[in-house]
Enzyme design. Sequence first.
Site, mmCIF file in Angstrom:
data_model
loop_
_atom_site.group_PDB
_atom_site.id
_atom_site.type_symbol
_atom_site.label_atom_id
_atom_site.label_comp_id
_atom_site.label_asym_id
_atom_site.label_seq_id
_atom_site.Cartn_x
_atom_site.Cartn_y
_atom_site.Cartn_z
ATOM 1 N N HIS A 16 41.848 48.485 18.722
ATOM 2 C CA HIS A 16 40.902 49.165 19.639
ATOM 3 C C HIS A 16 41.687 50.228 20.411
ATOM 4 C CE1 HIS A 16 37.348 48.843 22.631
ATOM 5 N NE2 HIS A 16 38.069 49.915 22.975
ATOM 6 N N HIS A 18 41.737 54.358 22.027
ATOM 7 C CA HIS A 18 41.123 55.647 22.375
ATOM 8 C C HIS A 18 42.185 56.731 22.256
ATOM 9 C CE1 HIS A 18 37.434 53.831 24.078
ATOM 10 N NE2 HIS A 18 38.249 52.840 24.373
ATOM 11 N N LYS A 100 30.705 51.054 16.264
ATOM 12 C CA LYS A 100 30.919 50.551 17.625
ATOM 13 C C LYS A 100 29.650 50.706 18.441
ATOM 14 C CE LYS A 100 33.108 49.375 21.452
ATOM 15 N NZ LYS A 100 34.120 50.141 22.174
ATOM 16 N N HIS A 137 30.932 46.694 22.683
ATOM 17 C CA HIS A 137 31.339 46.662 24.091
ATOM 18 C C HIS A 137 30.332 45.750 24.790
ATOM 19 C CE1 HIS A 137 33.162 48.542 27.804
ATOM 20 N NE2 HIS A 137 32.177 47.792 28.274
ATOM 21 N N HIS A 171 37.543 43.748 23.525
ATOM 22 C CA HIS A 171 38.233 43.544 24.810
ATOM 23 C C HIS A 171 37.621 42.443 25.672
ATOM 24 C CE1 HIS A 171 35.042 46.220 25.995
ATOM 25 N NE2 HIS A 171 35.628 47.299 25.555
ATOM 26 N N ASP A 243 42.799 48.840 23.732
ATOM 27 C CA ASP A 243 41.871 49.600 24.568
ATOM 28 C C ASP A 243 42.640 50.605 25.420
ATOM 29 O OD1 ASP A 243 39.480 50.513 25.532
ATOM 30 O OD2 ASP A 243 39.181 48.873 26.963
#
Length: 341
Positions: A16, A18, A100, A137, A171, A243
Site C-alpha cells: 500500500h 502513495h 481500491k 479504505h 491499513h 501507506d
Amino acid sequence: MTSPESITLRQPLDMHLHLRDGDMLRLVAPLSAASLAGAVIMPNLVPPLTSVEMLSAYRERILAAAGPYAADFQPLMTLFFQDYPESLLAAAKPHLFAIKLYPHGVTTNSESGIHSIDTAEPTLKRMEEMGIPLLVHGETTGFVLDREAEFLSIYERIATRFPKLRIVMEHITTAAAVQLLDRFENLHATVTAHHLVITLDDVAGGLLQPHLFCKPIAKRPEDRDALLAAALAAHPKLMLGSDSAPHPRHAKECCGCAAGVFTAPLLLPRMAELFEAHDALENLEAFTGGNAIRIHGLTPPDRSVTLIRAPWTVPDSYQDDSGLSVIPWEAGRTLPWQIAD
Ligand code: NCD
Ligand code: ZN
C-alpha cells in the site's frame, strides 16, 4: 535467536504505497524502488485513476521516476473504484493488480469515493467473477476513533455476499479488525509500519505531531498491541502495506494539516528493528512480502534486499531543486539497520 549482522529479505513488497505524481513522484519513487521488489500503487491522484489509459501512463511515469531501480521494481497498479462496466474491467485486467474502494470524503483525494455500498454491488459482483481483488479504505464518516470499528460490519457484509471476492482491509488499526481476519476466509489485511509503533498518544497526547497524523488515526495501546502481535507472528492473512503518504512540508506543518505519514525511506530498516526487538526476525520475510506473494499469487522480480547492522540516521527531510520538501517519519532518529548498497 542470535543477533545477525545482516538480514536478507527475498522479494520485499509494500502492499500500500502513495507515490503521487510530478515532482513528488520523482522525489519519492526512488526511495521505495531502491529496496523493494514491488509495491501496490494507490490511485488517489487528482483526478483519480479511472481508466486503462491513465493507469498505463501513470505506470510509465513511475518507472521513469524509479530510474535505475525500475528494472527490479514492479508497480502493482490499482484503479479507483467506480461503477465499472465489464468491458472496462476486461480491458483493464491485464494492467491491473486490484481496485481500491474509498468511501466518499474519508481521506485525502477521496471526493469521488462511493456514497453507499449498495450502489457498489454490481461492480463487486463483476470483480468477483473476474478474479479482481478489492482493496478497501474501511472507514465511515462517524466519530474519528470509531470509524474503522463502524466499517467492520460492511466488511462482513461484502465478505459474505461475495465469498469468492478477495478482499483486503487496508491499513487496519484496531484489535477488532485483526479478529475479523479469522472469521472470513476471503478477508485479508494490510497494516502500516507506523500503526505497529504509535498510538493516539504519540499523535496528540503531548504537543501535536503533524507528521504522525494520518487516516485512519492511530488508536489505543491495546489496538496497537494486537496489530503488533499479529505482525510479529506473521499472521498468514496480514501483509505490510506502508501507506507511506508524502505531503509537502507546508501542507503538514500548517493549520489544517494533511493526513499521511511518509515512511517509505525507513520502511524495511524500521521493521527489522521492530522485529528484532521482539525476537521475531524469523517472521520478517513473511510479513514484508512472503504472505502477499502467497495470498495474491504474485511474481515480483526475483530481487533480494540485504539490511546490514550499521547505524543510519533518518534524514531531516527529503528535498529537490524545485523547493519541494517532505519530512519522513522519525526524522533525525538513528536506526540500527540500514539497506546495504
Ligand atoms: C493517504 C493520502 O495522503 O493519500 N493519507 C493517509 O492519511 N493515509 C490516503 C489514505 O490512504 O487514506
Ligand atoms: Zn493510503
